[in-house]
Design a protein around this motif. Structure first.
Motif, PDB file in Angstrom:
ATOM      1  N   UNK A  62      -4.325   3.949   3.087  1.00  0.00           N
ATOM      2  CA  UNK A  62      -5.066   2.679   3.125  1.00  0.00           C
ATOM      3  C   UNK A  62      -5.299   2.242   4.569  1.00  0.00           C
ATOM      4  N   UNK A  63      -4.262   2.359   5.402  1.00  0.00           N
ATOM      5  CA  UNK A  63      -4.393   1.972   6.807  1.00  0.00           C
ATOM      6  C   UNK A  63      -5.467   2.774   7.526  1.00  0.00           C
ATOM      7  N   UNK A  64      -5.520   4.066   7.261  1.00  0.00           N
ATOM      8  CA  UNK A  64      -6.555   4.907   7.869  1.00  0.00           C
ATOM      9  C   UNK A  64      -7.947   4.459   7.455  1.00  0.00           C
ATOM     10  N   UNK A  65      -8.085   4.055   6.200  1.00  0.00           N
ATOM     11  CA  UNK A  65      -9.386   3.594   5.705  1.00  0.00           C
ATOM     12  C   UNK A  65      -9.805   2.287   6.359  1.00  0.00           C
ATOM     13  N   UNK A  66      -8.835   1.406   6.605  1.00  0.00           N
ATOM     14  CA  UNK A  66      -9.137   0.136   7.281  1.00  0.00           C
ATOM     15  C   UNK A  66      -9.587   0.409   8.711  1.00  0.00           C
ATOM     16  N   UNK A 111      -7.140   2.826  -5.101  1.00  0.00           N
ATOM     17  CA  UNK A 111      -8.352   2.033  -5.317  1.00  0.00           C
ATOM     18  C   UNK A 111      -9.029   1.643  -4.012  1.00  0.00           C
ATOM     19  N   UNK A 112      -8.244   1.081  -3.086  1.00  0.00           N
ATOM     20  CA  UNK A 112      -8.830   0.442  -1.909  1.00  0.00           C
ATOM     21  C   UNK A 112      -9.529   1.395  -0.932  1.00  0.00           C
ATOM     22  N   UNK A 113      -8.998   2.579  -0.663  1.00  0.00           N
ATOM     23  CA  UNK A 113      -9.715   3.453   0.284  1.00  0.00           C
ATOM     24  C   UNK A 113     -11.151   3.756  -0.119  1.00  0.00           C
ATOM     25  N   UNK A 141     -16.013  -5.712   3.721  1.00  0.00           N
ATOM     26  CA  UNK A 141     -14.863  -4.915   4.139  1.00  0.00           C
ATOM     27  C   UNK A 141     -13.685  -5.774   4.525  1.00  0.00           C
ATOM     28  N   UNK A 142     -13.950  -6.857   5.250  1.00  0.00           N
ATOM     29  CA  UNK A 142     -12.860  -7.768   5.625  1.00  0.00           C
ATOM     30  C   UNK A 142     -12.257  -8.429   4.395  1.00  0.00           C
ATOM     31  N   UNK A 143     -13.094  -8.766   3.418  1.00  0.00           N
ATOM     32  CA  UNK A 143     -12.579  -9.361   2.174  1.00  0.00           C
ATOM     33  C   UNK A 143     -11.654  -8.390   1.444  1.00  0.00           C
ATOM     34  N   UNK A 144     -12.051  -7.119   1.423  1.00  0.00           N
ATOM     35  CA  UNK A 144     -11.206  -6.113   0.779  1.00  0.00           C
ATOM     36  C   UNK A 144      -9.909  -5.938   1.558  1.00  0.00           C
ATOM     37  N   UNK A 145      -9.978  -6.027   2.878  1.00  0.00           N
ATOM     38  CA  UNK A 145      -8.761  -5.942   3.688  1.00  0.00           C
ATOM     39  C   UNK A 145      -7.786  -7.059   3.316  1.00  0.00           C
ATOM     40  N   UNK A 146      -8.322  -8.264   3.102  1.00  0.00           N
ATOM     41  CA  UNK A 146      -7.442  -9.368   2.689  1.00  0.00           C
ATOM     42  C   UNK A 146      -6.822  -9.099   1.320  1.00  0.00           C
ATOM     43  N   UNK A 147      -7.579  -8.442   0.438  1.00  0.00           N
ATOM     44  CA  UNK A 147      -7.030  -8.062  -0.871  1.00  0.00           C
ATOM     45  C   UNK A 147      -5.911  -7.022  -0.700  1.00  0.00           C
ATOM     46  N   UNK A 148      -6.078  -6.135   0.245  1.00  0.00           N
ATOM     47  CA  UNK A 148      -5.059  -5.120   0.528  1.00  0.00           C
ATOM     48  C   UNK A 148      -3.748  -5.785   0.932  1.00  0.00           C
ATOM     49  N   UNK A 149      -3.860  -6.776   1.825  1.00  0.00           N
ATOM     50  CA  UNK A 149      -2.660  -7.502   2.258  1.00  0.00           C
ATOM     51  C   UNK A 149      -2.060  -8.273   1.091  1.00  0.00           C
ATOM     52  N   UNK A 150      -2.901  -8.873   0.281  1.00  0.00           N
ATOM     53  CA  UNK A 150      -2.427  -9.679  -0.862  1.00  0.00           C
ATOM     54  C   UNK A 150      -1.622  -8.824  -1.842  1.00  0.00           C
ATOM     55  N   UNK A 151      -2.089  -7.620  -2.109  1.00  0.00           N
ATOM     56  CA  UNK A 151      -1.407  -6.777  -3.084  1.00  0.00           C
ATOM     57  C   UNK A 151      -0.327  -5.893  -2.451  1.00  0.00           C
ATOM     58  N   UNK A 152      -0.104  -6.063  -1.156  1.00  0.00           N
ATOM     59  CA  UNK A 152       1.031  -5.419  -0.511  1.00  0.00           C
ATOM     60  C   UNK A 152       0.927  -3.926  -0.331  1.00  0.00           C
ATOM     61  N   UNK A 153      -0.277  -3.402  -0.206  1.00  0.00           N
ATOM     62  CA  UNK A 153      -0.429  -1.960  -0.024  1.00  0.00           C
ATOM     63  C   UNK A 153      -0.891  -1.606   1.394  1.00  0.00           C
ATOM     64  N   UNK A 154      -0.827  -2.597   2.311  1.00  0.00           N
ATOM     65  CA  UNK A 154      -1.304  -2.366   3.672  1.00  0.00           C
ATOM     66  C   UNK A 154      -0.421  -1.394   4.450  1.00  0.00           C
TER      67      UNK A 154
END
Length: 590
Positions: free
Chosen positions: A157-161, A122-124, A139-152
């Motif tokens: 996902x990391x490449x997309x960030x 989803x996130x990428x 984008x930063x808000x979505x990054x925080x969602x990535x960390x929240x759901x533990x897919x960082x």
């Protein structure tokens, strides 16, 4: 028996979906799914999901049709949401599709409200939407969602960030994400290198590049292109040579590598290197498409070989507006105004409409040759025939034409009537005309205006000194120099020019070079004796203030004469010099 028929029908429809090639076939399959009484709810849901995936993702699909199918699905699952989010983030929709802005984010919020948890797929695509819109905050808000759901920790996902932060100019956050990744692939490294290059962090990009154990063609293309665009073309050329030596058979230059390397040669005036790259292109069998052909034209033109540039142009089977414009610009740059306008007429005759850059080249040709009436005509047809709205560079060219011709009243009127605020290039063109004609009163006003716009730019103070010196106002020259000292204004980057001798690019700088002076000192001593004995004092002041770059250019030619081999030595011209083909000139003398 019915169960077997259901299995067979599901298998058949699945195979039809896999083999589907266009929307006509898909609509037939859709009708079959809807009208079939043998399919269970589970099978129906499965097949509709696969049908939606084709509509949303396939190049032969239709996002608007996928959106209609999506509306009919009750309780969409994660697969369906991901397909639609991916489609909205990846495809640019037009107004007729009835889509809203940020549709992918709307679906993401809807998905969360329905209790469906996003995953690493989803996130990428959400981040891709933010990159496309340059939306740093979202984008930063979505990054925080990535960390929240533990897919960082997912590498995709990391490449997309990293791509998000790099695209938005936050190279520090991109580097922090890169350093925190426990697993990195070549995409991670390439994303970080490209991000540094985009943000102008060339040294950081080079450091990462050197640490890479594995490099692919994208890595090499990125570092070569980045250094060309970052103003370090000599190093870009060295990267290309290094690529030839260190890369294995799995990584070899492609047409994009060649095009970027040709741009480096063009920036350096390295004709020998450019010819070698051209020969490599022929030997390797790479396609010489319009992009590479245009790069060759640009390279030969900037290296002074107008004849060879035109030969490449004529050999191109297909020419787009960029190829025509490149050749017109080469003619214009070298003062061949007749050839430039003849080529423009041919371009229009074959049905290729000029673009804004074409008119910049044509107006430049008018400036170099004093064709005022032709420039007025071009400026008019650009607006009335081709409906191209003049930009700052067009006004700068037109002011240059008028001021070179001494038509200062018309030039000032044009500037006053501009729909946008004049920039330093527009005022600089007017200042150049004032300097050419010794129009000190107006030149003084324009120079002061430029100083107010860019108070730390040394060039405007130096030009003002030159104006005063021509008008014998040496007290004003002294005062201006005093102001420069008081404000701490100096030229941090020394003026330089380059010459290629025996395949090696030599750089001439105000700060000098030990190699150059070993060769040139005996000859230069004679030049300074002439200056000291035979040149009037006012000319010495003017030379001291403003003609260091011209001396650099003359030393450059002298170095080529002293060190050059029997073959021709191509010279890259310095600023304000009339470009010419030195090799062709020497052949004529012989």
């Amino acid at each position: 028996m019915i169960e077997i028929q259901c299995v067979v029908l599901k298998s058949t429809i699945t195979r039809l979906l896999q083999q589907c090639k266009n929307m006509k076939e898909l609509k037939t399959i859709h009708t079959l799914i809807i009208t079939s009484p043998l399919l269970s709810k589970t099978d129906h849901y499965f097949l509709i999901s696969r049908l939606l995936f084709f509509c949303a993702i396939s190049e032969s699909g239709s996002l608007s049709y996928a959106a209609n199918v999506f509306q009919t699905i009750q309780n969409p699952n994660l697969f369906v949401y991901n397909a639609m989010i991916r489609a909205y983030a990846s495809k640019t929709m037009n107004a007729t599709d009835g889509t809203n802005t940020y549709r992918s984010l709307f679906l993401y919020k809807q998905m969360l409200r329905n209790g469906i948890v996003a995953d690493c797929i989803t996130f990428p695509f959400l981040l891709k939407e933010c990159v496309r819109r340059q939306d740093y905050g979202t984008g930063r808000s979505i990054h925080s969602q990535i960390v929240r759901y533990g897919v960082h920790s997912d590498v995709f996902v990391g490449n997309s960030v990293i791509s998000l932060y790099s695209a938005c100019g936050d190279v520090e956050s991109a580097r922090k994400m890169f350093d925190e990744m426990s697993v990195r692939d070549i995409v991670s490294w390439n994303s970080m290198v490209i991000g540094c290059l985009r943000c102008g962090e060339l040294d950081m990009a080079l450091g990462l590049f050197r640490k890479m154990s594995v490099k692919n063609v994208i890595t090499w293309n990125s570092i070569i292109t980045g250094f060309v665009q970052g103003g370090r073309p000599k190093e870009a050329l060295e990267f290309f040579q290094e690529m030839q030596i260190s890369s294995d058979d799995m990584v070899s230059p492609d047409k994009f590598t060649v095009a970027s390397t040709l741009s480096a040669c063009a920036s350096l005036g390295a004709l020998d290197h450019g010819k070698w790259v051209h020969n490599y292109l022929v030997r390797s069998g790479l396609e010489c498409d319009m992009v590479v052909g245009t790069a060759l034209i640009d390279m030969y033109g900037k290296c002074g070989s107008v004849k060879r540039a035109f030969e490449v142009f004529k050999e191109m089977p297909n020419k787009d507006v960029l190829a025509w414009t490149a050749m017109i610009s080469v003619f214009a740059y070298h003062g061949y105004s007749v050839e430039a306008f003849n080529l423009f007429r041919r371009m229009v005759a074959v049905g290729v409409n000029p673009n804004s850059v074409t008119f910049v080249g044509l107006l430049s040709a008018c400036a170099h040759t004093g064709l005022v009436e032709r420039a007025r005509w071009l400026f008019n047809i650009m607006r009335t025939v081709y409906y191209i709205k003049p930009q700052l560079q067009h006004y700068a060219c037109m002011v240059d034409v008028l001021s070179r011709a001494g038509l200062f009243n018309e030039a000032e009127e044009l500037i006053r009537d501009m729909p946008m605020k004049p920039d330093v290039f527009v005022w600089g063109a007017l200042l150049g005309g004032c300097l050419m004609h010794g129009y000190t009163e107006l030149g003084e006003k324009v120079a002061n205006c430029l100083i107010n716009m860019q108070p730390q730019n040394h060039a405007y103070y130096v030009t003002l000194c030159d104006l005063y010196a021509k008008d014998d106002r040496f007290d004003d020259v002294k005062n201006t120099r005093t102001i420069m000292l008081e404000r701490g204004i100096k030229k941090d980057v020394p003026g330089s020019s380059m010459i290629e001798v025996d395949g090696i690019v030599h750089e001439f700088s105000v700060r000098g070079s030990s190699e150059m002076f070993q060769v040139l000192v005996p000859s230069v001593d004679g030049l300074f004796w002439i200056l000291r004995v035979h040149v009037p004092p006012w000319m010495k002041i003017q030379w001291h203030l403003c003609n260091v770059q011209q001396l650099n250019f003359q030393l450059q030619v002298l170095f080529g004469d002293l060190r050059g081999s029997p073959r021709d030595v191509p010279v890259m011209n310095g600023p304000n010099q009339q470009p010419h083909d030195v090799s062709e000139g020497r052949k004529k003398k012989n």
